[in-house]
Design a protein around this motif. Structure first.
Motif, short mmCIF file in Angstrom:
data_model
loop_
_atom_site.label_atom_id
_atom_site.label_comp_id
_atom_site.label_asym_id
_atom_site.label_seq_id
_atom_site.Cartn_x
_atom_site.Cartn_y
_atom_site.Cartn_z
N GLU A 89 0.83 -1.20 0.00
CA GLU A 89 0.00 0.00 0.00
C GLU A 89 0.88 1.26 0.00
N ALA A 90 1.96 1.23 0.74
CA ALA A 90 2.87 2.38 0.80
C ALA A 90 3.47 2.65 -0.58
N GLU A 91 3.80 1.59 -1.31
CA GLU A 91 4.37 1.76 -2.65
C GLU A 91 3.32 2.31 -3.61
N GLU A 92 2.06 1.87 -3.50
CA GLU A 92 0.98 2.39 -4.36
C GLU A 92 0.76 3.88 -4.08
N ILE A 93 0.75 4.23 -2.79
CA ILE A 93 0.56 5.63 -2.42
C ILE A 93 1.73 6.47 -2.94
N GLN A 94 2.94 5.91 -2.86
CA GLN A 94 4.12 6.63 -3.33
C GLN A 94 4.06 6.84 -4.84
N VAL A 95 3.60 5.86 -5.58
CA VAL A 95 3.47 6.00 -7.04
C VAL A 95 2.45 7.09 -7.36
N GLU A 96 1.32 7.07 -6.62
CA GLU A 96 0.29 8.09 -6.84
C GLU A 96 0.82 9.48 -6.48
N LEU A 97 1.57 9.60 -5.39
CA LEU A 97 2.16 10.86 -4.99
C LEU A 97 3.11 11.38 -6.07
N THR A 98 3.92 10.48 -6.62
CA THR A 98 4.85 10.87 -7.67
C THR A 98 4.10 11.41 -8.88
N LYS A 99 3.01 10.74 -9.28
CA LYS A 99 2.22 11.20 -10.43
C LYS A 99 1.62 12.59 -10.15
N VAL A 100 1.07 12.78 -8.93
CA VAL A 100 0.45 14.07 -8.58
C VAL A 100 1.51 15.17 -8.58
N GLU A 101 2.68 14.91 -8.02
CA GLU A 101 3.74 15.92 -8.00
C GLU A 101 4.23 16.24 -9.41
N ASP A 102 4.30 15.23 -10.28
CA ASP A 102 4.68 15.48 -11.68
C ASP A 102 3.62 16.35 -12.37
N GLU A 103 2.33 16.07 -12.09
CA GLU A 103 1.26 16.88 -12.67
C GLU A 103 1.35 18.33 -12.18
N ILE A 104 1.65 18.48 -10.89
CA ILE A 104 1.80 19.82 -10.33
C ILE A 104 2.93 20.55 -11.03
N GLN A 105 4.04 19.90 -11.22
CA GLN A 105 5.19 20.50 -11.90
C GLN A 105 4.82 20.90 -13.33
N THR A 106 4.10 20.02 -14.04
CA THR A 106 3.67 20.32 -15.40
C THR A 106 2.73 21.52 -15.42
N LEU A 107 1.79 21.56 -14.47
CA LEU A 107 0.86 22.69 -14.40
C LEU A 107 1.59 24.00 -14.10
N LYS A 108 2.59 23.95 -13.24
CA LYS A 108 3.39 25.14 -12.95
C LYS A 108 4.08 25.65 -14.22
N GLN A 109 4.64 24.72 -15.00
CA GLN A 109 5.32 25.11 -16.24
C GLN A 109 4.33 25.70 -17.24
N VAL A 110 3.13 25.09 -17.34
CA VAL A 110 2.10 25.61 -18.24
C VAL A 110 1.66 27.00 -17.79
N LEU A 111 1.47 27.17 -16.49
CA LEU A 111 1.06 28.47 -15.94
C LEU A 111 2.11 29.54 -16.24
N MET A 112 3.39 29.20 -16.05
CA MET A 112 4.46 30.17 -16.33
C MET A 112 4.45 30.55 -17.81
N ALA A 113 4.25 29.59 -18.68
CA ALA A 113 4.22 29.87 -20.12
C ALA A 113 3.02 30.77 -20.45
N LYS A 114 1.86 30.49 -19.85
CA LYS A 114 0.66 31.31 -20.08
C LYS A 114 0.88 32.73 -19.56
N GLU A 115 1.52 32.88 -18.39
CA GLU A 115 1.78 34.21 -17.86
C GLU A 115 2.73 34.99 -18.78
#
Length: 197
Positions: A29-55
C-alpha cells in the motif's frame, strides 16, 4: 528514501521514517501511495510550467496592446474600487451614514445650534467685537510700521554721527593695514589718521 527518476519525488524504500511503516499500512500500500504521490507531483510541476508559459504569453500580449504595468495597476485599482462600492458592506455602511447624517441635521439640537450660531452672527455684540478686533489689528499694524520707520530713521542718524564716522574710519584703516600688508604694500593708508584702533 531514494529518488526514482530525476525531477520526481522521493520514494520509500519500503520503510517509513524511523524504520517502520505507519500502523495499518502494508509495504504494498505504501508503494501504491508513493506512485500516486509521484504522479500528482509530476502533474503539479507540469501545471506550474504551463502556468508560467501562459503568464509569459499574457505579458507579451499586454505589451503588444500597450498595456504597461502602471496602466494595469490603475485598471486593477479601478476594478477593485468598483467592487468595493458594489459590495453589500459598503452599501450598508453608506446607507447607515446617510441615515445618520439625516438624523443629525434634522435633530432639534442641530437645528437649535445652527439657529443659535446664525443669531450670534447677526447680533450687535458679535458685530461690535468683530469691528473692535479689526480695528485693533489695523492699529497694531500701523504701530509696527511706525516703529519700523523710527528705527530705520534712528539708524540713519547714527550712521551720519561723528562717533560712527570715526569708528567706520578706524575699521577702514585696519582693513587697509591688514589687506595692504598681506599684499606686500606699505601700512600707510591715504585716508588714515594713523590712530590706533
Amino acid at each position: 528514501m531514494e529518488s526514482s527518476e530525476p525531477g520526481s519525488s522521493m520514494i520509500y524504500t519500503g520503510v517509513a521514517s524511523g524504520g517502520m511503516l505507519p500502523p495499518g499500512l502494508t509495504e504494498e500500500e505504501a508503494e501504491e501511495i508513493q506512485v500516486e504521490l509521484t504522479k500528482v507531483e509530476d502533474e503539479i510541476q507540469t501545471l506550474k510550467q504551463v502556468l508560467m508559459a501562459k503568464e509569459r504569453h499574457a505579458t507579451e500580449l499586454k505589451r503588444r496592446l500597450g498595456i504597461g504595468p502602471l496602466s494595469e495597476i490603475k485598471q486593477n485599482f479601478t476594478k477593485g474600487w468598483h467592487e468595493v462600492q458594489c459590495s453589500n458592506a459598503y452599501m450598508r455602511t453608506s446607507q447607515t451614514l446617510g441615515d445618520l447624517n439625516h438624523r443629525v441635521t434634522s435633530s432639534n439640537l442641530y437645528l437649535t445650534a445652527s439657529a443659535t450660531f446664525e443669531e450670534i452672527g447677526r447680533s450687535d455684540a458679535y458685530k461690535r467685537t468683530q469691528e473692535t478686533l479689526s480695528q485693533a489689528g489695523h492699529v497694531t499694524s500701523a504701530a509696527f510700521n511706525s516703529m519700523g520707520s523710527a528705527i530705520r530713521n534712528r539708524f540713519g542718524e547714527m550712521r551720519n554721527s561723528p562717533s560712527f564716522k570715526s569708528f567706520e574710519d578706524k575699521v577702514e584703516n585696519m582693513k587697509y593695514k591688514v589687506m595692504g600688508q598681506s599684499n606686500g604694500e606699505s601700512d600707510h593708508s591715504p585716508t588714515s589718521n594713523n590712530a590706533p584702533f
